[in-house]
Design an enzyme around this catalytic site. Structure first.
Site: not given
Ligand code: NVA
Ligand code: CP
Length: 309
Positions: A108, A135, A138, A228, A267, A295
Site C-alpha cells: 500500500r 485499489h 477492493q 467513498d 469501501c 475482501r
Molecule cells: N479513497 C480512500 C480509500 C480507502 C480504502 C483513500 O484512499 O483513503
Molecule cells: N477498504 C480498505 O481498503 O480498507 P483499509 O484502508 O482499512 O484497508
C-alpha cells in the site's frame, strides 16, 4: 475477441485491468467457491509474503494476513517506519532485497508511480493494496458483492458518487472488463482523469459505458450507489476545501429514495456525516459489510491464482 486466460503466476496485480475478462471471471468464481466452503486447498504452503504499508489499513491488512494463512502461507507486515521506501533506501534496493526473502509483496503506497517502480524492480509478484490511483483488490470484492446482489454484471448500472481517485479508477476498469454501466458523479475538479477513461476504453470488452457528470442524474435505474470518503488518506490538509467542494454530493436518504432498487456500497472506512449519513450506511439497503467480508475471499482467490501450483 476475448483474450484467453493466461496464468497469473509470476505476474503483478497493480490495476484491475492487468486481468483480462476471463481471468477476472476465474478469480470471482474461485472467490465464490471459497466463500461457499467448496474449495479449501492450501496452495501457499511454504510461501511467505511481505506486506508493506505506507498508509494505515484495517481491511486490507487483516484480510490479506488471514487469507494468506488460510491458504497455508505466512506474512511479514511492515509499516511506514520499517522499510521507509525511498527514504531509508531506494525503492529498487528495497525490492531487490525483499526478492531474496519472500515469494511476493502486497504493498500500500502513497504514489502509484512508486508502485509501478516497485513492481518493475521486484522479481517477485507485487499486489497493489491501494495507491492514490487505484485499489484493485477492493474492486474485486465489490464485483463479488454486486454479483451476489444482482447476478450477471453486464447491464447492471453502478452509480459512483464522490472523488474520482483510486476507487473510481478501479471501478472504471471494472466497467470495461464486465460490461457494467457506470455513472461517476463528482464535482468539477475532482473527476477521474480523462486518461483513465481512455485507457479503460482500450480494454478488451468494448461494451462498457462510463458517464462522468457533476449532476445527480440517472439514479432511478441504479443497481447500486457507491461512495467513498471526500478526503482520502494523506489529503487531510485539504479537508476543509474538500468538504466545501463535495457538500452537495452526500449520499443521504433523499438520494437513496431516487434509486429505489439500489443497494448502498462503500469501501470503508466511512466518514459518517460527510459522504454518507448513518441512516443510509446503517440502513437495510447497505451492503458495506458484505463488501468488507468479500475482501477475504476475493483476495484468497487472487493469491491462489498467482501463487498456487
Ligand atoms: N479513497 C480512500 C480509500 C480507502 C480504502 C483513500 O484512499 O483513503
Ligand atoms: N477498504 C480498505 O481498503 O480498507 P483499509 O484502508 O482499512 O484497508
Amino acid at each position: 475477441m476475448i483474450a484467453p486466460v493466461v496464468s497469473l503466476k509470476g505476474r503483478d496485480f497493480i490495476d484491475l485491468a492487468d486481468l483480462n475478462r476471463k481471468e477476472l471471471r476465474e478469480v470471482l468464481d474461485l472467490g465464490q467457491k471459497i466463500k461457499a466452503g467448496a474449495w479449501s486447498e492450501r496452495p501457499l504452503l511454504g510461501r511467505h509474503l511481505a506486506m508493506l504499508f505506507q498508509k494505515p489499513s484495517h481491511r486490507t491488512r487483516v484480510s490479506f494476513e488471514v487469507g494468506i494463512a488460510r491458504l497455508g502461507g505466512s506474512t511479514t507486515t511492515l509499516s511506514e517506519n520499517d522499510v521507509q521506501l525511498g527514504v531509508r533506501e531506494s525503492i529498487s534496493d528495497a525490492a531487490r532485497v525483499l526478492d531474496r526473502y519472500v515469494d511476493g509483496v502486497v504493498a500500500r503506497l502513497r504514489s502509484h508511480d512508486d508502485m509501478v517502480a516497485l513492481a518493475k524492480a521486484s522479481a517477485k509478484p507485487v499486489i497493489n493494496g491501494l495507491t492514490d490511483r487505484s485499489h484493485p483488490c477492493q474492486v474485486l470484492a465489490d464485483l463479488m458483492t454486486l454479483e451476489e446482489v444482482a447476478g450477471n454484471l453486464a447491464g447492471q448500472h453502478l452509480v459512483y458518487v464522490g472523488d474520482g481517485n483510486n476507487i473510481a479508477t478501479s471501478l472504471i476498469e471494472a466497467s470495461a472488463l464486465t460490461g457494467l454501466a457506470l455513472t461517476v458523479i463528482s464535482p468539477s475538479g475532482y473527476q477521474p482523469p480523462a486518461a483513465v477513461i481512455e485507457r479503460a476504453r482500450s480494454i478488451d470488452s468494448g461494451t462498457h459505458t462510463v458517464t462522468v457528470t457533476d449532476e445527480f442524474t440517472n439514479l432511478n435505474n441504479a443497481t447500486a450507489i457507491y461512495t467513498d470518503v471526500w478526503t482520502s488518506m494523506g489529503q487531510e490538509p485539504e479537508q476543509e476545501s474538500r468538504r466545501k467542494a463535495f457538500m452537495r454530493y452526500q449520499v443521504n436518504q433523499a438520494v437513496m429514495d431516487r434509486a429505489p432498487d439500489a443497494v448502498f456500497m462503500h469501501c470503508l472506512p466511512a466518514h459518517r456525516g460527510e459522504e454518507v449519513t448513518d441512516e443510509v450506511i446503517d440502513g437495510p439497503r447497505s451492503v458495506v459489510f458484505q463488501q468488507a467480508g468479500n475482501r477475504l475471499y476475493a483476495q484468497m482467490a487472487l493469491l491462489a491464482e498467482m501463487f498456487g501450483e
